[in-house]
Design a protein around this motif. Structure first.
Motif, PDB file in Angstrom:
ATOM      1  N   LEU A   1     -59.847 -39.602  42.867  1.00 29.78           N
ATOM      2  CA  LEU A   1     -59.579 -40.778  44.199  1.00 29.78           C
ATOM      3  C   LEU A   1     -58.619 -41.683  43.252  1.00 29.78           C
ATOM      4  O   LEU A   1     -57.250 -42.166  43.810  1.00 29.78           O
ATOM      5  N   VAL A   2     -58.887 -42.340  42.014  1.00 29.31           N
ATOM      6  CA  VAL A   2     -57.919 -43.239  41.361  1.00 29.31           C
ATOM      7  C   VAL A   2     -56.878 -42.665  40.891  1.00 29.31           C
ATOM      8  O   VAL A   2     -55.648 -42.996  40.993  1.00 29.31           O
ATOM      9  N   PHE A   3     -56.964 -41.231  40.554  1.00 29.26           N
ATOM     10  CA  PHE A   3     -55.731 -40.557  40.066  1.00 29.26           C
ATOM     11  C   PHE A   3     -54.809 -40.466  41.263  1.00 29.26           C
ATOM     12  O   PHE A   3     -53.448 -40.619  41.201  1.00 29.26           O
ATOM     13  N   GLY A   4     -55.414 -39.950  42.341  1.00 28.52           N
ATOM     14  CA  GLY A   4     -54.551 -39.870  43.570  1.00 28.52           C
ATOM     15  C   GLY A   4     -53.772 -41.185  43.935  1.00 28.52           C
ATOM     16  O   GLY A   4     -52.777 -41.034  44.423  1.00 28.52           O
ATOM     17  N   VAL A   5     -54.520 -42.138  44.074  1.00 29.13           N
ATOM     18  CA  VAL A   5     -54.256 -43.533  44.287  1.00 29.13           C
ATOM     19  C   VAL A   5     -52.822 -43.742  43.511  1.00 29.13           C
ATOM     20  O   VAL A   5     -51.686 -44.488  44.124  1.00 29.13           O
ATOM     21  N   LEU A   6     -53.174 -43.707  42.029  1.00 30.40           N
ATOM     22  CA  LEU A   6     -51.902 -44.098  41.339  1.00 30.40           C
ATOM     23  C   LEU A   6     -50.737 -43.249  41.327  1.00 30.40           C
ATOM     24  O   LEU A   6     -49.753 -43.660  41.238  1.00 30.40           O
ATOM     25  N   SER A   7     -50.960 -41.893  41.992  1.00 28.72           N
ATOM     26  CA  SER A   7     -49.966 -41.159  42.112  1.00 28.72           C
ATOM     27  C   SER A   7     -49.186 -41.263  43.212  1.00 28.72           C
ATOM     28  O   SER A   7     -48.022 -40.273  43.603  1.00 28.72           O
ATOM     29  N   LEU A   8     -49.427 -42.167  44.231  1.00 19.20           N
ATOM     30  CA  LEU A   8     -48.773 -42.254  45.399  1.00 19.20           C
ATOM     31  C   LEU A   8     -47.320 -42.908  45.270  1.00 19.20           C
ATOM     32  O   LEU A   8     -46.508 -42.840  46.072  1.00 19.20           O
ATOM     33  N   VAL A   9     -47.274 -43.705  44.096  1.00 17.32           N
ATOM     34  CA  VAL A   9     -45.926 -44.223  43.811  1.00 17.32           C
ATOM     35  C   VAL A   9     -45.320 -43.356  42.984  1.00 17.32           C
ATOM     36  O   VAL A   9     -45.563 -42.850  41.632  1.00 17.32           O
ATOM     37  N   PRO A  10     -44.063 -42.663  43.426  1.00 21.19           N
ATOM     38  CA  PRO A  10     -43.250 -41.811  42.639  1.00 21.19           C
ATOM     39  C   PRO A  10     -42.817 -42.137  41.459  1.00 21.19           C
ATOM     40  O   PRO A  10     -42.608 -43.268  41.382  1.00 21.19           O
ATOM     41  N   ALA A  11     -42.623 -41.455  40.306  1.00 23.95           N
ATOM     42  CA  ALA A  11     -42.064 -41.987  38.938  1.00 23.95           C
ATOM     43  C   ALA A  11     -40.668 -42.246  39.045  1.00 23.95           C
ATOM     44  O   ALA A  11     -40.219 -43.189  38.281  1.00 23.95           O
ATOM     45  N   SER A  12     -40.148 -42.121  40.198  1.00 22.04           N
ATOM     46  CA  SER A  12     -38.498 -42.466  40.479  1.00 22.04           C
ATOM     47  C   SER A  12     -38.529 -43.710  40.953  1.00 22.04           C
ATOM     48  O   SER A  12     -37.393 -44.375  41.142  1.00 22.04           O
ATOM     49  N   ALA A  13     -39.610 -44.454  41.162  1.00 22.82           N
ATOM     50  CA  ALA A  13     -39.547 -45.711  42.023  1.00 22.82           C
ATOM     51  C   ALA A  13     -39.515 -46.864  40.995  1.00 22.82           C
ATOM     52  O   ALA A  13     -40.220 -47.970  40.699  1.00 22.82           O
ATOM     53  N   GLY A  14     -38.337 -46.968  39.912  1.00 18.52           N
ATOM     54  CA  GLY A  14     -37.946 -48.030  39.321  1.00 18.52           C
ATOM     55  C   GLY A  14     -39.211 -48.143  38.210  1.00 18.52           C
ATOM     56  O   GLY A  14     -39.855 -47.265  37.842  1.00 18.52           O
ATOM     57  N   LYS A  15     -39.474 -49.406  37.683  1.00 20.78           N
ATOM     58  CA  LYS A  15     -40.144 -49.736  36.555  1.00 20.78           C
ATOM     59  C   LYS A  15     -41.433 -49.626  37.146  1.00 20.78           C
ATOM     60  O   LYS A  15     -42.449 -49.063  36.455  1.00 20.78           O
ATOM     61  N   ALA A  16     -41.888 -49.800  38.309  1.00 17.47           N
ATOM     62  CA  ALA A  16     -43.333 -49.775  38.657  1.00 17.47           C
ATOM     63  C   ALA A  16     -43.463 -48.078  38.900  1.00 17.47           C
ATOM     64  O   ALA A  16     -44.857 -47.803  38.548  1.00 17.47           O
ATOM     65  N   GLY A  17     -42.722 -47.515  39.209  1.00 15.48           N
ATOM     66  CA  GLY A  17     -43.063 -45.962  39.128  1.00 15.48           C
ATOM     67  C   GLY A  17     -43.339 -45.532  37.832  1.00 15.48           C
ATOM     68  O   GLY A  17     -44.209 -44.604  37.674  1.00 15.48           O
ATOM     69  N   VAL A  18     -42.555 -45.690  36.843  1.00 13.51           N
ATOM     70  CA  VAL A  18     -42.913 -45.372  35.513  1.00 13.51           C
ATOM     71  C   VAL A  18     -44.359 -45.858  35.009  1.00 13.51           C
ATOM     72  O   VAL A  18     -45.029 -44.961  34.372  1.00 13.51           O
ATOM     73  N   ILE A  19     -44.703 -47.129  35.488  1.00 12.33           N
ATOM     74  CA  ILE A  19     -45.812 -47.665  34.800  1.00 12.33           C
ATOM     75  C   ILE A  19     -46.731 -46.919  35.716  1.00 12.33           C
ATOM     76  O   ILE A  19     -48.075 -46.467  34.984  1.00 12.33           O
ATOM     77  N   PHE A  20     -47.076 -46.820  36.923  1.00  9.97           N
ATOM     78  CA  PHE A  20     -47.826 -46.141  37.598  1.00  9.97           C
ATOM     79  C   PHE A  20     -47.923 -44.589  37.019  1.00  9.97           C
ATOM     80  O   PHE A  20     -49.105 -43.987  37.065  1.00  9.97           O
ATOM     81  N   SER A  21     -46.998 -43.823  36.829  1.00 14.93           N
ATOM     82  CA  SER A  21     -46.820 -42.609  36.404  1.00 14.93           C
ATOM     83  C   SER A  21     -47.731 -42.316  34.990  1.00 14.93           C
ATOM     84  O   SER A  21     -48.234 -41.465  34.754  1.00 14.93           O
ATOM     85  N   LEU A  22     -47.321 -43.387  34.054  1.00 15.49           N
ATOM     86  CA  LEU A  22     -47.976 -43.472  32.718  1.00 15.49           C
ATOM     87  C   LEU A  22     -49.385 -43.747  33.033  1.00 15.49           C
ATOM     88  O   LEU A  22     -50.354 -43.177  32.372  1.00 15.49           O
ATOM     89  N   VAL A  23     -49.755 -44.938  33.628  1.00 12.79           N
ATOM     90  CA  VAL A  23     -51.135 -44.950  33.803  1.00 12.79           C
ATOM     91  C   VAL A  23     -52.070 -44.067  34.461  1.00 12.79           C
ATOM     92  O   VAL A  23     -53.078 -43.521  34.194  1.00 12.79           O
TER      93      VAL A  23
END
Length: 233
Positions: free
Chosen positions: A181-203
Motif C-alpha cells: 500500500l505504501v509503495f502504491g501510494v508513492l507510485s501515484l505521482v508519476p516520475a515526470s511530475a517535476g521535482k516532486a515526481g523524481v522524489i516520489f519515484s526515488l522514495v
C-alpha cells in the motif's frame, strides 16, 4: 488453506521473475550514475552512436524488461489471491497488463537508436534538421507523454488493489500488504511530475524493493507446495 498444486510452476516462475527484477533495479541505478542520461537530442544521438547499449539502458530498456517480468509476477499473484478476492485480483491484473502494454508502447529507445544511425548517415542540413526534430518528439513522448503517465498511474492502482487483496487473504503476511500500500501510494505521482515526481519515484524504490522480496519469499514457498497461512510479520 487449500490451493491447486497445478499452479506451483507459475508460482516458481513468478518468484524467479521477482528475483530478476530485484537484480535489475540496482544495475539500472548504477548505470544511471556512471552514465547519466543526456540532456539534449544531439547528446542522445552521440551516445547511441558511440555506446548503443548504454544509450538503450539510459532510455530504460531494462525497465522494459522489468515490465515484462512484472506480467509474470502479477499472473502468479492472481493465482495466489484469486480465491480470496476474485474481483480485486482480476481488476488488478487487468490494469497491470494495460499499464505494461502502454509503457512498452511509450518507450522510444529503439526508435532513438534508429534515428541516431540515420543522423550519422545524413548528408544535408535539411536531413539532419528533420532527424533532430523527430528526436525531440521521441524524447518528449518517452517520459512526458500521456502514455507514460497513464501507465505509471495504472501500475500504482494495480499495486494498491493487489495489496488490498493481500490484506483480505491469508496467503501473504499483513506486512506484505501494508508495504504494498505504501509503495502504491508513492507510485501515484508519476516520475515526470517535476521535482516532486523524481522524489516520489526515488522514495518508492524502498517499499518496492521490500514488497518484491516478501512476495518472492512467499511465492517460492507456494511453489514448493507450502500452502499454509502466511505468518503475520
Amino acid at each position: 488453506m487449500s490451493m491447486d498444486d497445478s499452479w506451483r510452476p507459475l508460482f516458481r516462475v513468478g518468484a524467479a521473475a521477482n528475483v530478476a527484477v530485484l537484480v535489475l533495479v540496482p544495475i539500472q541505478i548504477v548505470l544511471y550514475v556512471l552514465w547519466p542520461p543526456p540532456s539534449t537530442v544531439l547528446d542522445w544521438f552521440a551516445l547511441f552512436q558511440s555506446h548503443g547499449l548504454i544509450g538503450l539502458i539510459d532510455m530504460d530498456v531494462l525497465l522494459m524488461v522489468g515490465n515484462v517480468l512484472m506480467a509474470l509476477i502479477y499472473l502468479a499473484l492472481y493465482a495466489a489471491l484469486r480465491d480470496a478476492s476474485p474481483s480485486l485480483t482480476t481488476l488488478a491484473v487487468t490494469l497491470e497488463f494495460v499499464a505494461i502494454t502502454t509503457y512498452l508502447g511509450s518507450n522510444t529507445a529503439f526508435e532513438m537508436l534508429s534515428l541516431s544511425k540515420q543522423y550519422a548517415a545524413a548528408t544535408t542540413e535539411a536531413q539532419r534538421g528533420a532527424l533532430l526534430a523527430a528526436g525531440h518528439v521521441m524524447v518528449t513522448s518517452w517520459k512526458q507523454g500521456s502514455a507514460f503517465n497513464v501507465s505509471y498511474v495504472l501500475g500504482a492502482i494495480a499495486t494498491l488493489l493487489t495489496s488490498t487483496a493481500m490484506l483480505r487473504s491469508q496467503v501473504f503476511g499483513r506486512v506484505t500488504g501494508y508495504v504494498g500500500l505504501v509503495f502504491g501510494v508513492l507510485s501515484l505521482v508519476p516520475a515526470s511530475a517535476g521535482k516532486a515526481g523524481v522524489i516520489f519515484s526515488l522514495v518508492s524504490l524502498v517499499p518496492m524493493w521490500i514488497w518484491l522480496v516478501l512476495i518472492a519469499q512467499r511465492l517460492f514457498q507456494l511453489g514448493r507446495g507450502a500452502h499454509g497461512v502466511a505468518e503475520v510479520r
